[in-house]
Design a protein around this motif. Structure first.
Motif, PDB file in Angstrom:
ATOM      1  N   VAL A 290       0.853  -1.191   0.000  1.00 19.50           N
ATOM      2  CA  VAL A 290       0.000   0.000   0.000  1.00 19.50           C
ATOM      3  C   VAL A 290       0.889   1.242   0.000  1.00 19.50           C
ATOM      4  O   VAL A 290       1.896   1.289   0.709  1.00 19.50           O
ATOM      5  CB  VAL A 290      -0.931   0.020   1.232  1.00 19.50           C
ATOM      6  CG1 VAL A 290      -1.803   1.274   1.217  1.00 19.50           C
ATOM      7  CG2 VAL A 290      -1.796  -1.226   1.269  1.00 19.50           C
ATOM      8  N   GLU A 291       0.512   2.226  -0.794  1.00 19.37           N
ATOM      9  CA  GLU A 291       1.237   3.488  -0.853  1.00 19.37           C
ATOM     10  C   GLU A 291       0.269   4.652  -0.629  1.00 19.37           C
ATOM     11  O   GLU A 291      -0.947   4.494  -0.735  1.00 19.37           O
ATOM     12  CB  GLU A 291       1.935   3.652  -2.202  1.00 19.37           C
ATOM     13  CG  GLU A 291       3.062   2.656  -2.423  1.00 19.37           C
ATOM     14  CD  GLU A 291       3.708   2.791  -3.793  1.00 19.37           C
ATOM     15  OE1 GLU A 291       4.835   2.292  -3.963  1.00 19.37           O
ATOM     16  OE2 GLU A 291       3.072   3.386  -4.700  1.00 19.37           O
ATOM     17  N   SER A 292       0.838   5.807  -0.324  1.00 25.16           N
ATOM     18  CA  SER A 292       0.027   6.986  -0.047  1.00 25.16           C
ATOM     19  C   SER A 292       0.135   7.995  -1.182  1.00 25.16           C
ATOM     20  O   SER A 292       1.210   8.216  -1.726  1.00 25.16           O
ATOM     21  CB  SER A 292       0.486   7.643   1.266  1.00 25.16           C
ATOM     22  OG  SER A 292      -0.178   8.878   1.453  1.00 25.16           O
ATOM     23  N   LEU A 293      -0.996   8.592  -1.518  1.00 22.74           N
ATOM     24  CA  LEU A 293      -1.020   9.718  -2.449  1.00 22.74           C
ATOM     25  C   LEU A 293      -1.117  11.034  -1.695  1.00 22.74           C
ATOM     26  O   LEU A 293      -1.424  12.071  -2.287  1.00 22.74           O
ATOM     27  CB  LEU A 293      -2.194   9.580  -3.419  1.00 22.74           C
ATOM     28  CG  LEU A 293      -2.112   8.443  -4.442  1.00 22.74           C
ATOM     29  CD1 LEU A 293      -3.330   8.458  -5.361  1.00 22.74           C
ATOM     30  CD2 LEU A 293      -0.838   8.525  -5.259  1.00 22.74           C
ATOM     31  N   GLY A 294      -0.849  10.987  -0.389  1.00 21.00           N
ATOM     32  CA  GLY A 294      -0.866  12.199   0.413  1.00 21.00           C
ATOM     33  C   GLY A 294      -2.103  12.299   1.277  1.00 21.00           C
ATOM     34  O   GLY A 294      -3.000  11.441   1.266  1.00 21.00           O
ATOM     35  N   THR A 295      -2.172  13.355   2.088  1.00 18.98           N
ATOM     36  CA  THR A 295      -3.342  13.624   2.917  1.00 18.98           C
ATOM     37  C   THR A 295      -4.218  14.644   2.208  1.00 18.98           C
ATOM     38  O   THR A 295      -3.734  15.530   1.502  1.00 18.98           O
ATOM     39  CB  THR A 295      -2.925  14.163   4.294  1.00 18.98           C
ATOM     40  OG1 THR A 295      -2.153  15.354   4.124  1.00 18.98           O
ATOM     41  CG2 THR A 295      -2.076  13.135   5.027  1.00 18.98           C
ATOM     42  N   ILE A 296      -5.531  14.516   2.394  1.00 21.46           N
ATOM     43  CA  ILE A 296      -6.459  15.339   1.611  1.00 21.46           C
ATOM     44  C   ILE A 296      -7.382  16.196   2.472  1.00 21.46           C
ATOM     45  O   ILE A 296      -8.116  17.027   1.925  1.00 21.46           O
ATOM     46  CB  ILE A 296      -7.292  14.461   0.664  1.00 21.46           C
ATOM     47  CG1 ILE A 296      -8.065  13.408   1.449  1.00 21.46           C
ATOM     48  CG2 ILE A 296      -6.402  13.810  -0.388  1.00 21.46           C
ATOM     49  CD1 ILE A 296      -9.030  12.599   0.602  1.00 21.46           C
ATOM     50  N   SER A 297      -7.372  16.002   3.799  1.00 19.89           N
ATOM     51  CA  SER A 297      -8.242  16.836   4.634  1.00 19.89           C
ATOM     52  C   SER A 297      -7.896  16.630   6.101  1.00 19.89           C
ATOM     53  O   SER A 297      -7.221  15.661   6.467  1.00 19.89           O
ATOM     54  CB  SER A 297      -9.723  16.496   4.402  1.00 19.89           C
ATOM     55  OG  SER A 297      -9.998  15.176   4.834  1.00 19.89           O
ATOM     56  N   TYR A 298      -8.365  17.558   6.923  1.00 22.23           N
ATOM     57  CA  TYR A 298      -8.277  17.402   8.377  1.00 22.23           C
ATOM     58  C   TYR A 298      -9.504  16.646   8.865  1.00 22.23           C
ATOM     59  O   TYR A 298     -10.613  16.831   8.350  1.00 22.23           O
ATOM     60  CB  TYR A 298      -8.230  18.765   9.069  1.00 22.23           C
ATOM     61  CG  TYR A 298      -6.955  19.537   8.830  1.00 22.23           C
ATOM     62  CD1 TYR A 298      -5.722  19.042   9.247  1.00 22.23           C
ATOM     63  CD2 TYR A 298      -6.989  20.790   8.206  1.00 22.23           C
ATOM     64  CE1 TYR A 298      -4.552  19.759   9.032  1.00 22.23           C
ATOM     65  CE2 TYR A 298      -5.828  21.512   7.989  1.00 22.23           C
ATOM     66  CZ  TYR A 298      -4.610  20.992   8.403  1.00 22.23           C
ATOM     67  OH  TYR A 298      -3.460  21.699   8.189  1.00 22.23           O
ATOM     68  N   ASP A 299      -9.292  15.815   9.885  1.00 25.05           N
ATOM     69  CA  ASP A 299     -10.392  15.118  10.546  1.00 25.05           C
ATOM     70  C   ASP A 299     -10.361  15.488  12.027  1.00 25.05           C
ATOM     71  O   ASP A 299      -9.726  14.804  12.841  1.00 25.05           O
ATOM     72  CB  ASP A 299     -10.265  13.600  10.374  1.00 25.05           C
ATOM     73  CG  ASP A 299     -10.534  13.162   8.950  1.00 25.05           C
ATOM     74  OD1 ASP A 299     -11.497  13.655   8.359  1.00 25.05           O
ATOM     75  OD2 ASP A 299      -9.772  12.330   8.428  1.00 25.05           O
TER      76      ASP A 299
ATOM     77  N   THR B 129      -5.684  13.266  10.010  1.00 18.71           N
ATOM     78  CA  THR B 129      -5.820  13.640   8.603  1.00 18.71           C
ATOM     79  C   THR B 129      -6.312  12.436   7.816  1.00 18.71           C
ATOM     80  O   THR B 129      -6.101  11.285   8.211  1.00 18.71           O
ATOM     81  CB  THR B 129      -4.487  14.111   8.003  1.00 18.71           C
ATOM     82  OG1 THR B 129      -3.475  13.140   8.269  1.00 18.71           O
ATOM     83  CG2 THR B 129      -4.079  15.458   8.590  1.00 18.71           C
ATOM     84  N   THR B 130      -6.963  12.717   6.723  1.00 19.46           N
ATOM     85  CA  THR B 130      -7.418  11.643   5.830  1.00 19.46           C
ATOM     86  C   THR B 130      -6.333  11.339   4.816  1.00 19.46           C
ATOM     87  O   THR B 130      -5.900  12.225   4.078  1.00 19.46           O
ATOM     88  CB  THR B 130      -8.706  12.046   5.096  1.00 19.46           C
ATOM     89  OG1 THR B 130      -9.745  12.218   6.047  1.00 19.46           O
ATOM     90  CG2 THR B 130      -9.113  10.967   4.103  1.00 19.46           C
ATOM     91  N   ASN B 131      -5.906  10.101   4.807  1.00 25.62           N
ATOM     92  CA  ASN B 131      -4.926   9.647   3.816  1.00 25.62           C
ATOM     93  C   ASN B 131      -5.656   9.084   2.609  1.00 25.62           C
ATOM     94  O   ASN B 131      -6.656   8.362   2.748  1.00 25.62           O
ATOM     95  CB  ASN B 131      -4.042   8.550   4.398  1.00 25.62           C
ATOM     96  CG  ASN B 131      -2.947   9.100   5.290  1.00 25.62           C
ATOM     97  OD1 ASN B 131      -2.131   9.891   4.851  1.00 25.62           O
ATOM     98  ND2 ASN B 131      -2.953   8.685   6.538  1.00 25.62           N
ATOM     99  N   LEU B 132      -5.156   9.394   1.435  1.00 31.26           N
ATOM    100  CA  LEU B 132      -5.641   8.770   0.203  1.00 31.26           C
ATOM    101  C   LEU B 132      -4.662   7.640  -0.115  1.00 31.26           C
ATOM    102  O   LEU B 132      -3.565   7.879  -0.616  1.00 31.26           O
ATOM    103  CB  LEU B 132      -5.696   9.788  -0.933  1.00 31.26           C
ATOM    104  CG  LEU B 132      -6.183   9.282  -2.296  1.00 31.26           C
ATOM    105  CD1 LEU B 132      -7.535   8.582  -2.168  1.00 31.26           C
ATOM    106  CD2 LEU B 132      -6.284  10.430  -3.282  1.00 31.26           C
ATOM    107  N   LEU B 133      -5.060   6.414   0.231  1.00 27.64           N
ATOM    108  CA  LEU B 133      -4.185   5.257   0.071  1.00 27.64           C
ATOM    109  C   LEU B 133      -4.575   4.462  -1.167  1.00 27.64           C
ATOM    110  O   LEU B 133      -5.751   4.409  -1.543  1.00 27.64           O
ATOM    111  CB  LEU B 133      -4.263   4.352   1.305  1.00 27.64           C
ATOM    112  CG  LEU B 133      -3.916   4.998   2.650  1.00 27.64           C
ATOM    113  CD1 LEU B 133      -3.917   3.944   3.760  1.00 27.64           C
ATOM    114  CD2 LEU B 133      -2.569   5.701   2.592  1.00 27.64           C
TER     115      LEU B 133
ATOM    116  N   ILE C 188     -11.158  18.905  -5.513  1.00 25.06           N
ATOM    117  CA  ILE C 188     -12.219  18.733  -4.512  1.00 25.06           C
ATOM    118  C   ILE C 188     -11.749  19.150  -3.121  1.00 25.06           C
ATOM    119  O   ILE C 188     -12.435  19.900  -2.415  1.00 25.06           O
ATOM    120  CB  ILE C 188     -12.705  17.272  -4.503  1.00 25.06           C
ATOM    121  CG1 ILE C 188     -13.316  16.915  -5.867  1.00 25.06           C
ATOM    122  CG2 ILE C 188     -13.715  17.046  -3.387  1.00 25.06           C
ATOM    123  CD1 ILE C 188     -13.582  15.443  -6.061  1.00 25.06           C
ATOM    124  N   ASN C 189     -10.578  18.661  -2.713  1.00 19.15           N
ATOM    125  CA  ASN C 189     -10.090  18.929  -1.359  1.00 19.15           C
ATOM    126  C   ASN C 189      -9.187  20.146  -1.272  1.00 19.15           C
ATOM    127  O   ASN C 189      -8.824  20.573  -0.166  1.00 19.15           O
ATOM    128  CB  ASN C 189      -9.332  17.705  -0.819  1.00 19.15           C
ATOM    129  CG  ASN C 189     -10.183  16.451  -0.791  1.00 19.15           C
ATOM    130  OD1 ASN C 189     -10.029  15.582  -1.630  1.00 19.15           O
ATOM    131  ND2 ASN C 189     -11.095  16.369   0.164  1.00 19.15           N
TER     132      ASN C 189
END
Length: 468
Positions: free
Chosen positions: A128-137, A281-285, A305-306
């Motif tokens: 699994v890899e990350s495309l970064g974080t996209i928002s605060y939670d 933060t929300t990760n886009l995985l 969007i974000n």
């Protein structure tokens, strides 16, 4: 004046003749080299298909609980993908734990997911890899009853004891809310109490407003309907994290969000003072096997969007590539430095991807094919030279026979042979560079024919004939 017109006319004729000659040479080149060109084309198509296959037109993404913020966010991503000609299928789940399980399973069709930072152990996740974080939670802790005001450690400890002994929802097990609640409790030296309930966010909101529970952890965006319901309810209070800086040191993935007094409601002056909230933060995985073109599309969706300004985020703050907790995708690293490929900014997705694939394959292919193509004209000239030499050899053989064994009665037979030889020469399609050899052969054939027509023994002088 006339000379200028004449010069223009001659220039035009020269260009026309040159173009005509080049077209003729090229068509001849294609006729002679088409087998090699066909082989190169097959190799190109094979490399294009297997080395850089086209991106799939259908992608599966895990979101979250139906009606939750991740579910709504997923629908926005699906609409963005639909505009690009890609179908994004959304799979509702119970939360982060299930989302990560989908991605880790190499046989699972899910290729992307929204997952809260801190809701999983990065060391236990592979593939699994990350495309970064996209928002605060933000982590919200709402409660009923009299407002608890604290200013010192003892009061904070007393407040913690109050919540531990109350009916409090900590979220469904396996969800991001549950993971964050447990992190905060354990950081304070507490374990999950017997009074804790595992309710979904929607059920927690309903139960808290009805008085069925005393407190609830909610991990969701400020704009989420569940959060807005609780913020607008004057009977409920919000816990501030006064020791937020300490939490960040203990839980590095956490973020601090500053909320000015009255920011949630000026009429209620809510909150009554400046407070700090903790946030994940929300990760886009993604599955690390996802096609790079789709990864760029996800990043573009995140930016559109974000990347908009929100209550806690500034315009362009997301996607962010810091503190993701997992290995970043090479595509994300490229995007962070260079942005989207230039083609995606000016062409439709499918066309940009097609051009990109062609360039990706053609450049290395040309590096191999170009030297081969350069050798083809030389190969053609050598091949033509060999044919001319063969005809010269045949002509030399005729001449040898005429010199040593000439018989007058076979003269017509030799003339027929020379006519056939000249016909074979006429069938040769030679380039301009080979014209000298070609016409030299024709002149040589004509020379032998003239010698044959001179007399009884064409290669001896009349004086020799008389002397004999």
């Amino acid at each position: 004046m006339g000379s200028i017109k004449q010069d223009i006319k001659e220039t035009y004729l020269g260009l026309y003749e040159t173009a005509q000659e080049k077209c003729s040479d090229f068509s001849q080149f294609l006729r002679e080299a088409w087998p090699i060109l066909a082989i190169l084309l097959v190799v190109l198509l094979g490399v294009w298909w297997y080395a850089d296959p086209p991106p799939p037109r259908h992608v599966v993404m895990a979101t979250g609980q139906p009606g939750g913020s991740y579910d709504n966010l997923g629908k926005k991503y699906a609409a963005f993908f639909d505009k690009k000609g890609i179908t994004l299928e959304l799979v509702p789940t119970k939360g982060a734990e299930e989302n990560v399980a989908h991605l880790v399973d190499r046989k699972d069709p899910v290729q992307a997911a929204f997952v809260q930072a801190g809701a999983f152990n990065p060391h236990e996740v592979t593939g699994v890899e990350s495309l970064g974080t996209i928002s605060y939670d933000p982590i919200w802790l709402f409660y009923r009853g009299p407002e608890i005001k604290v200013d010192d450690f003892q009061a904070i400890k007393a407040r913690a004891s109050f919540f531990l002994n109350s009916r409090m929802s900590v979220g469904l097990k396996g969800s991001g809310t549950y993971a964050q609640a447990m992190h905060i409790l354990k950081a304070n030296g507490f374990e999950e109490g017997a009074h804790f309930l595992n309710l979904s966010s929607t059920h927690s909101v309903e139960a808290l407003q009805k008085g069925e529970i005393d407190a609830a952890f909610i991990v969701d965006a400020y704009e989420a309907p569940n959060v807005q319901k609780l913020l607008k309810d004057p009977k409920l209070h919000l816990v501030a994290f006064d020791r937020a800086d300490a939490y960040v040191r203990l839980l590095p993935y956490m973020q601090i969000l500053n909320v000015p007094a009255g920011a949630f409601s000026l009429t209620r002056n809510f909150p009554p003072r400046d407070i700090k909230l903790m946030a994940s933060t929300t990760n886009l995985l993604i599955d690390d096997r996802m096609h790079p073109a789709l990864q760029f599309l996800f990043l573009e969706a995140a930016r559109e969007i974000n990347g908009k300004a929100s209550f806690f985020a500034e315009h362009g703050e997301f996607p962010s590539f810091k503190s993701t907790g997992l290995i970043q995708s090479p595509v994300a690293l490229h995007y962070e430095k260079n942005g989207s490929p230039l083609l995606m900014l000016y062409f439709p997705f499918w066309l940009a991807e097609l051009i990109n694939r062609l360039v990706f394959v053609l450049l290395p292919f040309c590096a191999v094919a170009y030297p081969v193509l350069l050798t083809l004209p030389g190969y053609r000239n050598k091949r033509m030279k060999r044919k001319i030499d063969q005809l010269y050899g045949t002509l030399k053989g005729y001449e040898q026979e005429l010199t040593e064994n000439f018989l007058p009665e076979v003269k017509d037979e030799y003339l027929k042979r020379l006519d056939l030889l000249e016909y074979q020469a006429l069938q040769l399609k030679v380039s301009k560079s080979m014209s000298g050899d070609y016409y030299a052969l024709r002149a040589s054939i004509d020379y032998v024919r003239n010698c044959l027509n001179r007399g009884a023994h064409p290669y001896q002088s009349q004086e020799n004939d008389v002397g004999v």
